[in-house]
Write a protein that holds these residues in place. Structure first.
Motif, mmCIF file in Angstrom:
data_model
loop_
_atom_site.group_PDB
_atom_site.id
_atom_site.type_symbol
_atom_site.label_atom_id
_atom_site.label_comp_id
_atom_site.label_asym_id
_atom_site.label_seq_id
_atom_site.Cartn_x
_atom_site.Cartn_y
_atom_site.Cartn_z
ATOM 1 N N ALA A 20 -7.160 -2.040 0.228
ATOM 2 C CA ALA A 20 -6.994 -0.860 1.071
ATOM 3 C C ALA A 20 -8.343 -0.246 1.417
ATOM 4 C CB ALA A 20 -6.112 0.165 0.356
ATOM 5 N N VAL A 21 -9.243 -0.168 0.446
ATOM 6 C CA VAL A 21 -10.579 0.356 0.725
ATOM 7 C C VAL A 21 -11.272 -0.511 1.770
ATOM 8 C CG1 VAL A 21 -12.874 0.745 -0.241
ATOM 9 C CG2 VAL A 21 -10.853 1.485 -1.512
ATOM 10 N N ALA A 22 -11.162 -1.842 1.622
ATOM 11 C CA ALA A 22 -11.785 -2.748 2.584
ATOM 12 C C ALA A 22 -11.198 -2.555 3.981
ATOM 13 C CB ALA A 22 -11.605 -4.196 2.123
ATOM 14 N N CYS A 23 -9.892 -2.421 4.071
ATOM 15 C CA CYS A 23 -9.248 -2.220 5.377
ATOM 16 C C CYS A 23 -9.632 -0.879 5.997
ATOM 17 C CB CYS A 23 -7.731 -2.293 5.221
ATOM 18 S SG CYS A 23 -7.085 -3.948 4.940
ATOM 19 N N LEU A 24 -9.665 0.162 5.178
ATOM 20 C CA LEU A 24 -10.039 1.477 5.686
ATOM 21 C C LEU A 24 -11.454 1.475 6.238
ATOM 22 C CD1 LEU A 24 -8.414 3.650 2.895
ATOM 23 C CD2 LEU A 24 -7.857 3.768 5.328
ATOM 24 N N GLN A 25 -12.351 0.764 5.561
ATOM 25 C CA GLN A 25 -13.736 0.692 6.028
ATOM 26 C C GLN A 25 -13.845 -0.103 7.329
ATOM 27 O OE1 GLN A 25 -15.940 0.852 1.650
ATOM 28 N NE2 GLN A 25 -15.712 -1.074 2.712
ATOM 29 N N GLU A 26 -13.020 -1.123 7.459
ATOM 30 C CA GLU A 26 -13.115 -1.990 8.630
ATOM 31 C C GLU A 26 -12.317 -1.461 9.822
ATOM 32 O OE1 GLU A 26 -11.904 -6.549 9.977
ATOM 33 O OE2 GLU A 26 -11.928 -6.010 7.853
ATOM 34 N N LYS A 27 -11.102 -0.949 9.561
ATOM 35 C CA LYS A 27 -10.205 -0.583 10.654
ATOM 36 C C LYS A 27 -9.915 0.906 10.764
ATOM 37 C CE LYS A 27 -7.732 -4.891 11.317
ATOM 38 N NZ LYS A 27 -6.405 -5.445 11.666
ATOM 39 N N GLY A 28 -10.133 1.638 9.684
ATOM 40 C CA GLY A 28 -9.795 3.051 9.698
ATOM 41 C C GLY A 28 -8.360 3.296 9.270
ATOM 42 N N TYR A 29 -8.032 4.559 9.071
ATOM 43 C CA TYR A 29 -6.725 4.940 8.526
ATOM 44 C C TYR A 29 -5.589 4.590 9.481
ATOM 45 C CZ TYR A 29 -3.320 7.876 6.061
ATOM 46 O OH TYR A 29 -2.227 8.336 5.359
ATOM 47 N N ALA A 30 -5.715 4.995 10.743
ATOM 48 C CA ALA A 30 -4.606 4.856 11.684
ATOM 49 C C ALA A 30 -4.330 3.410 12.066
ATOM 50 C CB ALA A 30 -4.877 5.686 12.936
ATOM 51 N N ARG A 31 -5.350 2.562 12.076
ATOM 52 C CA ARG A 31 -5.185 1.192 12.573
ATOM 53 C C ARG A 31 -4.879 0.171 11.481
ATOM 54 N NH1 ARG A 31 -9.601 3.149 15.048
ATOM 55 N NH2 ARG A 31 -11.010 1.868 13.814
ATOM 56 N N THR A 32 -4.886 0.575 10.239
ATOM 57 C CA THR A 32 -4.581 -0.360 9.153
ATOM 58 C C THR A 32 -3.071 -0.538 9.023
ATOM 59 O OG1 THR A 32 -6.589 0.163 7.894
ATOM 60 C CG2 THR A 32 -4.738 -0.743 6.670
ATOM 61 N N THR A 33 -2.625 -1.785 9.039
ATOM 62 C CA THR A 33 -1.198 -2.085 8.908
ATOM 63 C C THR A 33 -0.902 -2.622 7.510
ATOM 64 O OG1 THR A 33 -1.392 -4.402 9.609
ATOM 65 C CG2 THR A 33 -1.162 -2.733 11.348
ATOM 66 N N ALA A 34 0.371 -2.676 7.187
ATOM 67 C CA ALA A 34 0.779 -3.232 5.893
ATOM 68 C C ALA A 34 0.359 -4.693 5.787
ATOM 69 C CB ALA A 34 2.285 -3.087 5.718
ATOM 70 N N ARG A 35 0.464 -5.437 6.883
ATOM 71 C CA ARG A 35 0.065 -6.846 6.843
ATOM 72 C C ARG A 35 -1.437 -6.994 6.637
ATOM 73 N NH1 ARG A 35 4.011 -10.181 7.332
ATOM 74 N NH2 ARG A 35 5.958 -9.587 8.404
ATOM 75 N N ASP A 36 -2.218 -6.061 7.180
ATOM 76 C CA ASP A 36 -3.662 -6.062 6.916
ATOM 77 C C ASP A 36 -3.914 -5.913 5.418
ATOM 78 O OD1 ASP A 36 -4.365 -6.212 9.639
ATOM 79 O OD2 ASP A 36 -4.343 -4.021 9.845
ATOM 80 N N LEU A 37 -3.183 -5.018 4.794
ATOM 81 C CA LEU A 37 -3.356 -4.758 3.367
ATOM 82 C C LEU A 37 -2.988 -5.983 2.530
ATOM 83 C CD1 LEU A 37 -1.820 -1.173 3.343
ATOM 84 C CD2 LEU A 37 -4.233 -1.740 3.006
ATOM 85 N N VAL A 38 -1.920 -6.655 2.928
ATOM 86 C CA VAL A 38 -1.498 -7.867 2.214
ATOM 87 C C VAL A 38 -2.562 -8.953 2.340
ATOM 88 C CG1 VAL A 38 0.151 -9.768 2.260
ATOM 89 C CG2 VAL A 38 0.963 -7.404 2.346
ATOM 90 N N THR A 39 -3.078 -9.138 3.547
ATOM 91 C CA THR A 39 -4.104 -10.163 3.773
ATOM 92 C C THR A 39 -5.365 -9.856 2.978
ATOM 93 O OG1 THR A 39 -3.251 -10.616 5.991
ATOM 94 C CG2 THR A 39 -5.510 -11.299 5.519
ATOM 95 N N ALA A 40 -5.800 -8.589 3.014
ATOM 96 C CA ALA A 40 -7.045 -8.215 2.349
ATOM 97 C C ALA A 40 -6.941 -8.297 0.835
ATOM 98 C CB ALA A 40 -7.459 -6.800 2.759
ATOM 99 N N SER A 41 -5.748 -8.058 0.304
ATOM 100 C CA SER A 41 -5.587 -8.009 -1.150
ATOM 101 C C SER A 41 -5.077 -9.316 -1.749
ATOM 102 C CB SER A 41 -4.621 -6.886 -1.532
ATOM 103 O OG SER A 41 -3.336 -7.114 -0.976
ATOM 104 N N GLY A 42 -4.578 -10.207 -0.898
ATOM 105 C CA GLY A 42 -4.015 -11.447 -1.416
ATOM 106 C C GLY A 42 -2.733 -11.219 -2.185
ATOM 107 N N THR A 43 -1.956 -10.206 -1.772
ATOM 108 C CA THR A 43 -0.704 -9.893 -2.463
ATOM 109 C C THR A 43 0.472 -10.152 -1.522
ATOM 110 O OG1 THR A 43 -0.907 -7.557 -1.827
ATOM 111 C CG2 THR A 43 -1.857 -8.217 -3.957
#
Length: 201
Positions: A20-43
């Motif tokens: 989530a921290v990685a996604c927030l830094q790259e995409k910001g709060y509004a543009r981060t999706t659940a699938r982004d979080l899954v991809t970034a975390s490997g979960t």
């Protein structure tokens, strides 16, 4: 601030927070999706709901965690070596608050982007308010601990001093993001506070 590679962190919860921290830094709060979080975390999607109740709760927790890591960094800077003078202790604290901006560039953007989102998201606003409250409490404890080590009496309520130092740090963070070269460093901040104190005493 220490970074954790999402897929190398411990359990799913830690991996999700790091992702989530990685996604927030790259995409910001509004543009981060659940699938982004899954991809970034490997979960997986189910793990977000299981550990945090949903995407927004995970993002809120990640932003609050960044604030708390910064507080821990300040404490480490202040007490990781021998006791110092009150001025040296203040310089250590301000160094950990101000002279780290270049190292924490992406995290600073994350923190700043959290503020407007919090104005429209009550849960995030509460999370950030709680993070600030914990930061003030930790800072108050640090000041009292420093005063005890140095054998000095505090000239003011430590809670007020901590709030002022946080305000200085936050203000300089915004200035640095816009114009790094024009932003004073920790030593200049402490010199200014000392001069101002003598001037208005």
């Amino acid at each position: 601030m220490d970074r954790v590679a999402p897929k190398e962190a411990g359990g799913y919860r830690d991996r999700l927070l790091a992702g989530a921290v990685a996604c927030l830094q790259e995409k910001g709060y509004a543009r981060t999706t659940a699938r982004d979080l899954v991809t970034a975390s490997g979960t997986n999607l189910a793990s977000i709901g299981y550990h945090f109740g949903g995407k927004d709760a995970l993002l809120n927790e990640a932003i609050a965690a960044v604030f708390e890591q910064w507080t821990a960094r300040v404490e480490h800077s202040m007490f990781d070596s021998r006791p110092a003078t009150p001025r040296e202790m203040l310089e250590r604290a301000m160094t950990a608050l101000v002279d780290v901006f270049e190292d924490l560039g992406p995290q600073l953007v994350l923190c700043v982007e959290g503020y407007p989102a919090a104005l429209r998201e009550p849960v995030l606003r509460q999370k950030l308010a709680e993070a600030y409250a914990r930061g003030r409490a930790a800072g108050t404890d640090m000041i009292r601990r420093a005063a005890d080590q140095l054998g000095v009496e505090l000239p003011m309520a430590p809670e007020v001093l901590v709030s002022v130092l946080i305000a200085i740090s936050d203000g300089l963070m915004l200035q640095w993001l816009l114009d790094p070269a024009a932003t004073p460093d920790a030593r200049q901040v402490v010199d200014t506070l000392a001069t101002l104190s003598a001037f208005i005493a």
